[in-house]
Design an enzyme around this catalytic site. Structure first.
Site, PDB file in Angstrom:
ATOM      1  N   HIS A  17       0.839  -1.206   0.000  1.00 40.21           N
ATOM      2  CA  HIS A  17       0.000   0.000   0.000  1.00 40.21           C
ATOM      3  C   HIS A  17       0.878   1.261   0.000  1.00 40.21           C
ATOM      4  O   HIS A  17       0.592   2.222  -0.709  1.00 40.21           O
ATOM      5  CB  HIS A  17      -0.860   0.056   1.265  1.00 40.21           C
ATOM      6  CG  HIS A  17      -1.968  -0.948   1.340  1.00 40.21           C
ATOM      7  ND1 HIS A  17      -2.018  -1.916   2.301  1.00 40.21           N
ATOM      8  CD2 HIS A  17      -3.078  -1.120   0.583  1.00 40.21           C
ATOM      9  CE1 HIS A  17      -3.118  -2.642   2.153  1.00 40.21           C
ATOM     10  NE2 HIS A  17      -3.779  -2.187   1.105  1.00 40.21           N
ATOM     11  N   LYS A  41     -19.082  -4.654   7.385  1.00 42.57           N
ATOM     12  CA  LYS A  41     -18.022  -5.604   7.033  1.00 42.57           C
ATOM     13  C   LYS A  41     -17.154  -5.853   8.252  1.00 42.57           C
ATOM     14  O   LYS A  41     -16.839  -4.923   8.993  1.00 42.57           O
ATOM     15  CB  LYS A  41     -17.151  -4.977   5.929  1.00 42.57           C
ATOM     16  CG  LYS A  41     -17.281  -5.675   4.577  1.00 42.57           C
ATOM     17  CD  LYS A  41     -16.407  -4.951   3.601  1.00 42.57           C
ATOM     18  CE  LYS A  41     -15.870  -5.774   2.484  1.00 42.57           C
ATOM     19  NZ  LYS A  41     -15.002  -4.964   1.615  1.00 42.57           N
ATOM     20  N   ARG A  90      -1.881  -5.775  -8.783  1.00 43.46           N
ATOM     21  CA  ARG A  90      -0.819  -6.741  -8.545  1.00 43.46           C
ATOM     22  C   ARG A  90      -0.830  -7.723  -9.702  1.00 43.46           C
ATOM     23  O   ARG A  90      -0.489  -7.393 -10.812  1.00 43.46           O
ATOM     24  CB  ARG A  90      -1.039  -7.433  -7.189  1.00 43.46           C
ATOM     25  CG  ARG A  90      -0.659  -6.550  -6.033  1.00 43.46           C
ATOM     26  CD  ARG A  90      -1.273  -6.997  -4.751  1.00 43.46           C
ATOM     27  NE  ARG A  90      -2.701  -6.769  -4.750  1.00 43.46           N
ATOM     28  CZ  ARG A  90      -3.477  -6.869  -3.695  1.00 43.46           C
ATOM     29  NH1 ARG A  90      -2.977  -7.225  -2.552  1.00 43.46           N
ATOM     30  NH2 ARG A  90      -4.771  -6.620  -3.771  1.00 43.46           N
ATOM     31  N   SER A 128      -2.914  -8.033   2.559  1.00 45.95           N
ATOM     32  CA  SER A 128      -3.199  -7.916   3.996  1.00 45.95           C
ATOM     33  C   SER A 128      -3.686  -9.233   4.592  1.00 45.95           C
ATOM     34  O   SER A 128      -3.381  -9.540   5.749  1.00 45.95           O
ATOM     35  CB  SER A 128      -4.253  -6.830   4.234  1.00 45.95           C
ATOM     36  OG  SER A 128      -3.798  -5.596   3.754  1.00 45.95           O
TER      37      SER A 128
HETATM   38  P1  ADP Z   1      -9.880  -3.081  -0.912  1.00 49.13           P
HETATM   39  O1  ADP Z   1     -10.634  -3.851   0.112  1.00 49.13           O
HETATM   40  O2  ADP Z   1     -10.576  -1.828  -1.369  1.00 49.13           O
HETATM   41  O3  ADP Z   1      -9.303  -3.888  -2.056  1.00 49.13           O
HETATM   42  P2  ADP Z   1      -7.213  -2.983   0.182  1.00 49.13           P
HETATM   43  O4  ADP Z   1      -6.787  -2.266   1.408  1.00 49.13           O
HETATM   44  O5  ADP Z   1      -7.118  -4.464   0.181  1.00 49.13           O
HETATM   45  O6  ADP Z   1      -8.672  -2.482  -0.084  1.00 49.13           O
HETATM   46  O7  ADP Z   1      -6.435  -2.425  -1.076  1.00 49.13           O
HETATM   47  C1  ADP Z   1      -6.479  -1.075  -1.436  1.00 49.13           C
HETATM   48  C2  ADP Z   1      -5.762  -0.902  -2.746  1.00 49.13           C
HETATM   49  O8  ADP Z   1      -4.372  -1.173  -2.585  1.00 49.13           O
HETATM   50  C3  ADP Z   1      -6.260  -1.852  -3.827  1.00 49.13           C
HETATM   51  O9  ADP Z   1      -6.240  -1.166  -5.062  1.00 49.13           O
HETATM   52  C4  ADP Z   1      -5.238  -2.955  -3.818  1.00 49.13           C
HETATM   53  O10 ADP Z   1      -5.135  -3.577  -5.087  1.00 49.13           O
HETATM   54  C5  ADP Z   1      -3.979  -2.164  -3.501  1.00 49.13           C
HETATM   55  N1  ADP Z   1      -2.958  -3.010  -2.919  1.00 49.13           N
HETATM   56  C6  ADP Z   1      -2.995  -3.737  -1.786  1.00 49.13           C
HETATM   57  N2  ADP Z   1      -1.845  -4.420  -1.598  1.00 49.13           N
HETATM   58  C7  ADP Z   1      -1.056  -4.113  -2.650  1.00 49.13           C
HETATM   59  C8  ADP Z   1       0.251  -4.514  -3.086  1.00 49.13           C
HETATM   60  N3  ADP Z   1       0.975  -5.388  -2.406  1.00 49.13           N
HETATM   61  N4  ADP Z   1       0.719  -3.990  -4.231  1.00 49.13           N
HETATM   62  C9  ADP Z   1      -0.033  -3.136  -4.946  1.00 49.13           C
HETATM   63  N5  ADP Z   1      -1.258  -2.723  -4.619  1.00 49.13           N
HETATM   64  C10 ADP Z   1      -1.769  -3.204  -3.488  1.00 49.13           C
END
Ligand code: ADP
Length: 160
Positions: A17, A41, A90, A128
């Site tokens: 992130h 959620k 990703r 995550s």
């Molecule tokens: P959501 O539940 O909205 O997907 P996340 O917190 O899981 O929220 O992710 C927020 C954003 O960050 C998403 O666009 C996700 O693809 C991106 N993201 C999460 N981890 C990574 C990573 N390791 N590399 C690139 N982007 C990431």
């Protein structure tokens, strides 16, 4: 210069992130990380904890602002007078869902553009959910999350 929102659940924020948020600051003059507060959620960390961790993790990047929001992201775009949504891509597995979201948001608010950024290759398989599993099983999450997140895991799982 358009204002960009970077929405997510950040449960918890990882180096992936952070990588995306920092890349966004190189393109947009104002980047706001938006921590989704969806009471329906179930999240591992509370909204308050997630916001605190995002703020602490980005302390060295003051150009990224941090807010929390409950509701549709298009309404947040309107309130913040922003037009761009940043999302991280990703592997191909992210694509279908992100494609749907981008079109849906643009259908709800014309002019809302989603910009996809790719992380550094070392974070391509970082998410995550996996980090939470590692922490629950007593593994060291240091390679994946900043110290402020690791400390909160340690408070919940003393062995982590
Ligand atoms: P959501 O539940 O909205 O997907 P996340 O917190 O899981 O929220 O992710 C927020 C954003 O960050 C998403 O666009 C996700 O693809 C991106 N993201 C999460 N981890 C990574 C990573 N390791 N590399 C690139 N982007 C990431």
């Amino acid at each position: 210069m358009p204002v960009a929102l970077y929405p997510g659940t950040f449960d918890p924020i990882t180096f992936g992130h952070i990588d995306i948020a920092v890349r966004a600051t190189k393109i947009f003059s104002r980047v706001i990380a938006v921590v989704a507060e969806n009471p329906a959620k179930h999240h591992f960390f509370s909204a308050q904890e997630r916001v605190a961790m995002v703020k602490e993790a980005l302390v060295g990047h003051p150009s990224v602002e941090v807010i929390s929001y409950s509701g549709l992201i298009v309404n947040c775009l309107r309130e913040q007078k922003a037009t761009v949504l940043i999302r991280g891509l990703r592997a191909i597995s992210d694509f279908e869902y992100e494609f749907q979201m981008a079109f849906t948001n643009r259908n709800m608010l014309s002019g809302a553009e989603t910009v996809f950024l790719m992380p550094s290759a070392k974070y391509v398989y970082l998410n995550s959910t996996m980090v939470k599993e590692i922490a629950k099983l007593g593994g060291d999450v240091a390679p994946f999350v900043p110290e402020c997140v690791r400390a909160r895991f340690r408070a919940k799982f003393p062995a982590a």
